[in-house]
Scaffold this motif. Structure first.
Motif, PDB file in Angstrom:
ATOM      1  N   ASP A 282       0.749  -1.064   0.014  1.00  0.00           N
ATOM      2  CA  ASP A 282      -0.035  -0.080  -0.061  1.00  0.00           C
ATOM      3  C   ASP A 282       0.739   1.392   0.106  1.00  0.00           C
ATOM      4  O   ASP A 282       0.462   2.227  -0.674  1.00  0.00           O
ATOM      5  CB  ASP A 282      -0.824   0.240   1.440  1.00  0.00           C
ATOM      6  CG  ASP A 282      -1.986  -1.099   1.104  1.00  0.00           C
ATOM      7  OD1 ASP A 282      -2.247  -1.682  -0.228  1.00  0.00           O
ATOM      8  OD2 ASP A 282      -2.749  -1.537   2.005  1.00  0.00           O
ATOM      9  N   ASP A 283       2.065   1.171   0.632  1.00  0.00           N
ATOM     10  CA  ASP A 283       2.980   2.352   0.736  1.00  0.00           C
ATOM     11  C   ASP A 283       3.436   2.759  -0.729  1.00  0.00           C
ATOM     12  O   ASP A 283       3.267   3.903  -1.059  1.00  0.00           O
ATOM     13  CB  ASP A 283       4.184   2.329   1.749  1.00  0.00           C
ATOM     14  CG  ASP A 283       3.725   2.153   3.224  1.00  0.00           C
ATOM     15  OD1 ASP A 283       2.551   2.664   3.499  1.00  0.00           O
ATOM     16  OD2 ASP A 283       4.501   1.531   3.860  1.00  0.00           O
ATOM     17  N   LYS A 285       1.951   1.918  -3.433  1.00  0.00           N
ATOM     18  CA  LYS A 285       0.762   2.386  -4.286  1.00  0.00           C
ATOM     19  C   LYS A 285       0.522   3.823  -3.974  1.00  0.00           C
ATOM     20  O   LYS A 285       0.061   4.825  -4.927  1.00  0.00           O
ATOM     21  CB  LYS A 285      -0.533   1.339  -4.104  1.00  0.00           C
ATOM     22  CG  LYS A 285      -0.409   0.115  -4.751  1.00  0.00           C
ATOM     23  CD  LYS A 285      -1.523  -0.744  -4.341  1.00  0.00           C
ATOM     24  CE  LYS A 285      -1.336  -2.250  -4.853  1.00  0.00           C
ATOM     25  NZ  LYS A 285      -2.726  -3.023  -4.493  1.00  0.00           N
ATOM     26  N   GLN A 286       0.283   4.129  -2.754  1.00  0.00           N
ATOM     27  CA  GLN A 286      -0.207   5.679  -2.360  1.00  0.00           C
ATOM     28  C   GLN A 286       1.001   6.475  -2.716  1.00  0.00           C
ATOM     29  O   GLN A 286       0.773   7.587  -3.418  1.00  0.00           O
ATOM     30  CB  GLN A 286      -0.266   5.434  -0.974  1.00  0.00           C
ATOM     31  CG  GLN A 286      -0.355   6.818  -0.423  1.00  0.00           C
ATOM     32  CD  GLN A 286      -0.720   6.806   1.121  1.00  0.00           C
ATOM     33  OE1 GLN A 286      -0.433   5.967   1.785  1.00  0.00           O
ATOM     34  NE2 GLN A 286      -0.993   8.093   1.690  1.00  0.00           N
ATOM     35  N   THR A 290       0.387   9.564  -5.645  1.00  0.00           N
ATOM     36  CA  THR A 290       0.344  11.034  -5.367  1.00  0.00           C
ATOM     37  C   THR A 290       1.426  11.434  -6.184  1.00  0.00           C
ATOM     38  O   THR A 290       1.405  12.797  -6.820  1.00  0.00           O
ATOM     39  CB  THR A 290       0.856  11.130  -3.857  1.00  0.00           C
ATOM     40  OG1 THR A 290      -0.068  10.504  -3.011  1.00  0.00           O
ATOM     41  CG2 THR A 290       1.247  12.582  -3.485  1.00  0.00           C
TER      42      THR A 290
END
Length: 305
Positions: A282-283, A285-286, A290
């Protein structure tokens, strides 16, 4: 010369190619001038058989003769031919090419085996022995650097094969005098060793250069830095430029295969390819989401849609 090549060989007109060859070999073993010197009748019989075999072993010539298009001498129109003309002709089977060398060497071998090596006439025949063909698989690195390997022969003997550095797949090494024994005082034949080179899981040879595909991480591609890379001489450290894309190739001078007839070596080419992590968390992907909002770009710009 006989007007009928089938009669000269003593075979029927519907004889197979194998039967024709067998008949010729039989007559050659019985009548060849080297085996029966001074026997004019045997020599004449051999010449007629050789001329007949030269015509009938060629399917096209045989069909032309059977159809009446050529005569027994291969001429389109029948013509008388005297012995002097025949003896000087380029196609004379005794003087020229009609007698197949492989057939004749087999014939003499069988003749001498049948005589048990006895008899003055048989001993007067001298010829080189047959060459023998062998296959030998070697490793990729043995082909690059050279090596020495043992080859086991059919009779159980083992001979040493010296592999030159830089040998390529399919190349043949000649070992002189390691073939079949010669006939009479003839020298032995040679051993012809055809080399096959096994594939390597990492290295790929391209001429004198060595090519590898080296995976790098996303951060190594973006930030650059020193990374380890294998070569045929051992591990080295290479510099990856910041902002590297897949397909970029690095060149290491002199890290390839030794060039033939020279002390110089080819190069190693390292093609970089970006490898994704096993799991995209998830890190990541986030962060990428951004980043894309403010840094989007089109790597396919200019390509047809």
């Amino acid at each position: 010369m006989s007007d009928d090549p089938y009669s000269a060989l003593g075979v029927a007109k519907d004889a197979s190619a194998a039967e024709i060859k067998k008949a010729y070999r039989r007559i050659a073993k019985e009548c060849h001038p080297d085996l029966k010197p001074g026997d004019a009748e045997a020599e004449a019989k051999f010449k007629a058989a050789a001329a007949a075999y030269d015509l009938l072993k060629d399917p096209e010539k045989r069909a032309q003769f059977d159809n009446g298009e050529i005569d027994a001498s291969g001429q389109e129109r029948p013509q008388q031919q005297y012995y002097r003309d025949y003896a000087e002709a380029a196609g004379n089977p005794y003087r020229g090419r009609a007698a197949d060398p492989d057939d004749m060497s087999d014939i003499f071998a069988e003749f001498m085996r049948g005589r048990g090596g006895h008899g003055q006439r048989a001993q007067e025949f001298h010829a080189p022995g047959h060459n023998r063909g062998y296959s030998l698989q070697i490793s990729f690195l043995d082909a690059v650097f050279g090596a020495s390997q043992k080859l086991t022969l059919p009779d159980g003997d083992r001979i040493e094969v010296k592999i030159p550095a830089g040998i390529t797949d399919g190349q043949t090494i000649r070992l002189r005098g390691k073939g079949d024994p010669g006939f009479g005082d003839g020298p032995p034949g040679d051993a012809l060793v055809t080399v096959s080179v096994a594939r390597h899981p990492v290295f790929d040879r391209q001429g004198d250069d060595i090519h590898i595909t080296l995976p790098i991480t996303i951060d190594e591609a973006i930030l650059g830095g020193k990374i380890p890379a294998p070569t045929i001489d051992g591990g080295v450290s290479v510099s990856v430029p910041a902002g590297t894309s897949s397909g970029i190739t690095l060149r290491l001078r002199g890290k390839g295969v030794k060039k033939r007839g020279s002390s110089e070596r080819g190069d190693q080419l390292i093609e970089l390819t970006i490898a994704m992590p096993d799991q995209v968390d998830d890190d990541l992907k986030q962060f990428m989401g951004t980043w894309r909002e403010s840094h989007s770009y089109d790597p396919r710009k200019g390509m047809p849609s």
